[in-house]
Design a protein around this motif. Structure first.
Motif, PDB file in Angstrom:
ATOM      1  N   GLU A  85      38.173  44.728  32.450  1.00 34.05           N
ATOM      2  CA  GLU A  85      39.319  45.422  31.841  1.00 34.05           C
ATOM      3  C   GLU A  85      38.885  46.219  30.605  1.00 34.05           C
ATOM      4  N   ASN A 129      37.072  49.292  31.933  1.00 39.82           N
ATOM      5  CA  ASN A 129      38.084  50.215  32.449  1.00 39.82           C
ATOM      6  C   ASN A 129      38.732  51.004  31.312  1.00 39.82           C
ATOM      7  N   LYS A 130      39.033  50.311  30.230  1.00 38.48           N
ATOM      8  CA  LYS A 130      39.609  50.987  29.055  1.00 38.48           C
ATOM      9  C   LYS A 130      38.647  52.039  28.506  1.00 38.48           C
ATOM     10  N   HIS A 133      38.197  55.213  30.707  1.00 34.64           N
ATOM     11  CA  HIS A 133      39.378  56.076  30.642  1.00 34.64           C
ATOM     12  C   HIS A 133      39.430  56.826  29.310  1.00 34.64           C
ATOM     13  N   CYS A 143      36.158  56.178  37.173  1.00 32.93           N
ATOM     14  CA  CYS A 143      37.503  55.719  36.810  1.00 32.93           C
ATOM     15  C   CYS A 143      38.250  55.202  38.029  1.00 32.93           C
ATOM     16  N   TYR A 197      36.940  51.708  39.091  1.00 33.23           N
ATOM     17  CA  TYR A 197      37.358  50.613  38.208  1.00 33.23           C
ATOM     18  C   TYR A 197      38.866  50.388  38.277  1.00 33.23           C
ATOM     19  N   GLU A 198      39.621  51.454  38.496  1.00 37.08           N
ATOM     20  CA  GLU A 198      41.066  51.293  38.692  1.00 37.08           C
ATOM     21  C   GLU A 198      41.346  50.449  39.934  1.00 37.08           C
ATOM     22  N   MET A 201      40.684  46.911  39.157  1.00 30.94           N
ATOM     23  CA  MET A 201      41.793  46.356  38.360  1.00 30.94           C
ATOM     24  C   MET A 201      42.960  46.001  39.265  1.00 30.94           C
ATOM     25  N   GLY A 215      40.328  42.232  36.474  1.00 30.44           N
ATOM     26  CA  GLY A 215      40.235  42.626  35.074  1.00 30.44           C
ATOM     27  C   GLY A 215      39.567  41.612  34.175  1.00 30.44           C
ATOM     28  N   SER A 250      32.425  43.073  34.215  1.00 32.59           N
ATOM     29  CA  SER A 250      32.550  44.459  34.674  1.00 32.59           C
ATOM     30  C   SER A 250      31.756  44.717  35.953  1.00 32.59           C
ATOM     31  N   VAL A 293      33.019  45.205  39.812  1.00 37.66           N
ATOM     32  CA  VAL A 293      33.291  46.454  40.530  1.00 37.66           C
ATOM     33  C   VAL A 293      32.396  46.565  41.766  1.00 37.66           C
TER      34      VAL A 293
END
Length: 286
Positions: free
Chosen positions: A236, A239-240, A243, A263, A266-267, A270, A275, A279, A282
């Protein structure tokens, strides 16, 4: 500057507190989590009831917070850090935010005669605990000698990159590449395995050849063994960050087709409920 404040005492902040105390600083600490604050108290920090009270005690404040919105609230709110600090005090924001927000905070701090630096980090909780973080610094050159001893207490490699926001630009570009390489490794291992080459063998080839990379050194065990519950850097948070990278590319009118692909990957992760995993999740299937 012997009295320092630390706001945000989670996985990164706890290590920062530890090393500041180890280097002789008196540390006032705040975190909304009683458990996190208690751990810092065990290290020798002095707990405070709010960011305002933390800043009121300090000549320099370090913040390590989840994102742009909370950083702005903590710094610029009615009872924010900028209002609590004495003139000519310092703020080193070690959160990962966007450069536009960093520049806005720099300008707001300047109105209060406070020196604001964006100082995002790389190295994760292990680096924070060991005091070996990479620190990317954006802000006025003039006062860098004043803050360098504090930076050197928590970091090993310190990059002075230019004006306000420069540190955040470097961090977001860095994390986009980490995210891209992580996803690429996951895909390459899946293809290789299906074609009869084991993940471990392929990893050896990669690290011996031109594709050698530190992402595999750091996240390799998780990627190879699907141990995504071993959280080195949460999905998560990545991902932040990617973006924010995309927003930054858009702000500067720069195309980022690879950033868009990352993006979307990772979306999707999520949406699959990953999340809170590492990481590198993914790389996993549904």
């Amino acid at each position: 500057m012997k009295n320092l404040g630390v706001i945000g005492c989670g996985a990164m902040g706890k290590g920062i507190v530890k090393n500041l105390i180890k280097n002789g600083y008196k540390v006032y600490a705040y975190d909304p989590s009683p458990d996190a604050l208690a751990k810092c108290e065990e290290l020798g920090a002095i707990p405070q009831p709010s960011p305002f009270e933390t800043a009121r005690q300090a000549d320099l404040v370090i913040s390590s917070l989840p994102g742009p919105g909370i950083v702005k609230d903590v710094m610029m709110g009615e009872s924010g850090v900028f209002s609590a600090l004495k003139p000519r005090s310092f703020v080193l924001d070690m959160s990962t935010i966007d450069p536009v927000t960093a520049k806005g905070l720099y300008a707001a701090a300047k109105e209060k005669e406070v020196h604001f630096y964006d100082c995002p980090l790389s190295g994760g909780p292990k680096g924070a605990d060991a005091g070996t973080l990479t620190i990317m610094v954006g802000g006025d050159d003039k006062y860098l000698p004043d803050i360098r001893p504090v930076l050197e207490s928590v970091g090993k490699d310190i990059f002075l990159l230019g004006s306000s926001g420069s540190g955040q630009v470097a961090k977001l570009c860095h994390n986009m590449l980490v995210a891209l390489m992580t996803a690429g490794l996951g895909e390459a291992f899946a293809v290789g395995e299906k074609a009869g080459v084991s993940r471990s063998q392929l990893a050896e080839v990669i690290q011996s050849g031109s594709a050698h990379n530190r992402v595999l050194s750091v996240f390799g065990d998780n990627i190879l063994n699907h141990t995504y519950e071993n959280v080195l850097f949460s999905l998560e948070h990545m991902n932040k960050d990617i973006h924010l990278y995309q927003e930054t590319a858009g702000h500067y009118s720069e195309d980022s087709p690879l950033g868009q692909v990352v993006c979307s990957l990772y979306e999707k992760a999520m949406e699959q409920g990953k999340g809170k995993l590492d990481s590198s999740a993914v790389c996993g299937g549904n």
